[in-house]
Design a protein around this motif. Structure first.
Motif, mmCIF file in Angstrom:
data_model
loop_
_atom_site.group_PDB
_atom_site.id
_atom_site.type_symbol
_atom_site.label_atom_id
_atom_site.label_comp_id
_atom_site.label_asym_id
_atom_site.label_seq_id
_atom_site.Cartn_x
_atom_site.Cartn_y
_atom_site.Cartn_z
ATOM 1 N N LEU A 61 -4.191 12.111 -3.838
ATOM 2 C CA LEU A 61 -3.195 11.578 -2.918
ATOM 3 C C LEU A 61 -3.702 11.709 -1.482
ATOM 4 N N HIS A 62 -3.804 10.588 -0.808
ATOM 5 C CA HIS A 62 -4.242 10.598 0.584
ATOM 6 C C HIS A 62 -3.036 10.385 1.501
ATOM 7 N N HIS A 63 -3.067 11.072 2.635
ATOM 8 C CA HIS A 63 -1.985 10.930 3.618
ATOM 9 C C HIS A 63 -2.279 9.688 4.453
ATOM 10 N N LEU A 64 -1.660 8.583 4.072
ATOM 11 C CA LEU A 64 -1.949 7.291 4.698
ATOM 12 C C LEU A 64 -0.963 6.924 5.803
ATOM 13 N N GLN A 65 0.278 7.346 5.658
ATOM 14 C CA GLN A 65 1.318 6.859 6.563
ATOM 15 C C GLN A 65 1.011 7.132 8.034
ATOM 16 N N ALA A 66 0.313 8.235 8.306
ATOM 17 C CA ALA A 66 0.050 8.598 9.698
ATOM 18 C C ALA A 66 -0.934 7.654 10.385
ATOM 19 N N TRP A 67 -1.593 6.784 9.615
ATOM 20 C CA TRP A 67 -2.470 5.789 10.253
ATOM 21 C C TRP A 67 -1.661 4.896 11.192
ATOM 22 N N GLN A 68 -0.391 4.678 10.863
ATOM 23 C CA GLN A 68 0.421 3.771 11.684
ATOM 24 C C GLN A 68 0.706 4.352 13.076
ATOM 25 N N GLU A 69 0.476 5.652 13.242
ATOM 26 C CA GLU A 69 0.661 6.271 14.550
ATOM 27 C C GLU A 69 -0.492 5.962 15.504
ATOM 28 N N LEU A 70 -1.560 5.392 14.963
ATOM 29 C CA LEU A 70 -2.772 5.209 15.759
ATOM 30 C C LEU A 70 -2.952 3.798 16.280
ATOM 31 N N THR A 71 -1.950 2.972 16.106
ATOM 32 C CA THR A 71 -2.039 1.611 16.627
ATOM 33 C C THR A 71 -0.659 1.093 17.002
ATOM 34 N N SER A 72 -0.630 0.193 17.950
ATOM 35 C CA SER A 72 0.628 -0.486 18.286
ATOM 36 C C SER A 72 0.778 -1.750 17.451
ATOM 37 N N GLY A 73 -0.262 -2.057 16.653
ATOM 38 C CA GLY A 73 -0.211 -3.204 15.756
ATOM 39 C C GLY A 73 0.508 -2.855 14.463
ATOM 40 N N GLU A 74 0.491 -3.773 13.516
ATOM 41 C CA GLU A 74 1.162 -3.548 12.240
ATOM 42 C C GLU A 74 0.259 -2.765 11.289
ATOM 43 N N THR A 75 0.865 -1.965 10.432
ATOM 44 C CA THR A 75 0.128 -1.188 9.440
ATOM 45 C C THR A 75 0.706 -1.484 8.062
ATOM 46 N N SER A 76 -0.177 -1.754 7.102
ATOM 47 C CA SER A 76 0.273 -2.035 5.738
ATOM 48 C C SER A 76 -0.503 -1.167 4.758
ATOM 49 N N PHE A 77 0.105 -0.960 3.566
ATOM 50 C CA PHE A 77 -0.455 -0.035 2.589
ATOM 51 C C PHE A 77 -0.470 -0.688 1.205
ATOM 52 N N TYR A 78 -1.582 -0.505 0.495
ATOM 53 C CA TYR A 78 -1.712 -1.082 -0.848
ATOM 54 C C TYR A 78 -2.328 -0.042 -1.789
ATOM 55 N N GLU A 79 -1.708 0.099 -2.949
ATOM 56 C CA GLU A 79 -2.242 0.971 -3.992
ATOM 57 C C GLU A 79 -2.748 0.098 -5.129
ATOM 58 N N LEU A 80 -4.024 0.276 -5.480
ATOM 59 C CA LEU A 80 -4.646 -0.520 -6.529
ATOM 60 C C LEU A 80 -4.992 0.377 -7.717
ATOM 61 N N PRO A 81 -4.986 -0.172 -8.928
ATOM 62 C CA PRO A 81 -5.246 0.656 -10.117
ATOM 63 C C PRO A 81 -6.671 1.219 -10.125
ATOM 64 N N GLY A 82 -6.767 2.508 -10.452
ATOM 65 C CA GLY A 82 -8.088 3.124 -10.542
ATOM 66 C C GLY A 82 -8.191 4.401 -9.741
ATOM 67 N N GLY A 83 -9.369 5.020 -9.827
ATOM 68 C CA GLY A 83 -9.612 6.278 -9.144
ATOM 69 C C GLY A 83 -10.216 6.090 -7.765
ATOM 70 N N HIS A 84 -11.030 7.057 -7.361
ATOM 71 C CA HIS A 84 -11.583 7.036 -6.008
ATOM 72 C C HIS A 84 -12.414 5.784 -5.749
ATOM 73 N N PHE A 85 -13.110 5.325 -6.777
ATOM 74 C CA PHE A 85 -13.941 4.127 -6.612
ATOM 75 C C PHE A 85 -13.299 2.905 -7.261
ATOM 76 N N TYR A 86 -12.003 2.785 -7.075
ATOM 77 C CA TYR A 86 -11.246 1.642 -7.589
ATOM 78 C C TYR A 86 -11.852 0.311 -7.127
ATOM 79 N N LEU A 87 -12.474 0.299 -5.940
ATOM 80 C CA LEU A 87 -12.992 -0.946 -5.362
ATOM 81 C C LEU A 87 -14.184 -1.503 -6.135
#
Length: 251
Positions: free
Chosen positions: A203-229
């Motif tokens: 589990l990675h703490h992703l939500q706090a990325w939105q604090e680092l920009t005034s632009g839009e932030t979106s989040f996607y979870e894809l099936p698989g482990g660390h190397f899902y890509l």
């Protein structure tokens, strides 16, 4: 630049560039191939880290700051010439953020989009592998095998295994020099940020990325482990999403 950047398909008339940053211990072979999935309007660069491939004789980086400065210096002319976006996976996410921060602070440049994969927001405290004995090869190998993504044949031959372990160890050492205090800069970026993560990964703490920009932030979870890509279906999703974001950027 050719030593530090892999570009399998040059597109001098491209509208923008996508700069890809591999994971710890990784090379350019996988992400550089993304160029075949994009139209000629997008030129794909993949950053080659020291100590591997054509840079095998270069000394490993000492810390994240010097690594980011080197990449920014080499790419500066290209990044000043046309819009650019960054994609980073794991270690590559942190490095891409460090490069983007350096470009913004020193040159007033920033990517029009940051695509970040399998990485905690830098404002959140995290442990990389603090308990790992840095000289214990077997413990590093076990960690690599837990993450997946490394071809088994590389860990079967002693000569190749030694190189893999050394490269991963050096990249982790660089990662542990990375630090960022949001208090120093209020919303450093104005670009959009997209965060990706594998459903079976840590589990990675992703939500706090939105604090680092005034632009839009979106989040996607894809099936698989660390190397899902590395899964073809997930790779297709990533490419389509990045393409759509580039098209919507109105470059």
């Amino acid at each position: 630049m050719e030593k530090l950047i892999a570009c399998q398909q040059k597109s001098p008339n491209a509208l923008c560039r996508l700069i890809c940053f591999p994971w710890a211990g990784g090379g350019t072979s996988h992400l550089a191939r993304w160029s075949s999935h994009f139209s000629n309007s997008v030129e794909v660069f993949c950053v080659r880290f020291p100590g591997r491939e054509t840079r095998s004789k270069d000394p490993f980086a000492k810390d994240m700051t010097s690594m980011a400065k080197e990449i920014a210096s080499v790419l500066l002319k290209e990044l000043q010439a046309k819009p650019f976006a960054f994609f980073g996976h794991s270690f590559g996410s942190y490095l891409s953020f460090a490069v983007a921060l350096h470009l913004k602070e020193k040159y007033g440049l920033e990517p029009f989009h940051l695509f970040l994969s399998a990485a905690h927001a830098p404002t959140v405290s995290y442990r990389i592998i603090n308990s790992m004995k840095q000289n214990d090869d077997e413990e590093i190998i076990a960690y690599i095998q837990t993450l997946g993504g490394t071809p088994a044949e590389l860990l079967c031959r002693e000569d190749l295994k030694k190189d893999v372990v050394r490269t991963v160890r050096e990249d982790f050492r660089v990662l542990q020099t990375f630090s960022f205090e949001k208090a120093e800069i209020n919303s450093p970026f104005s670009c959009d940020i997209t965060c990706f993560n594998g459903s079976e990964d840590t589990l990675h703490h992703l939500q706090a990325w939105q604090e680092l920009t005034s632009g839009e932030t979106s989040f996607y979870e894809l099936p698989g482990g660390h190397f899902y890509l590395l899964e073809p279906s997930n790779e297709i999703f990533l490419i389509k999403h990045i393409t759509r974001c580039i098209e919507n950027a109105g470059l």
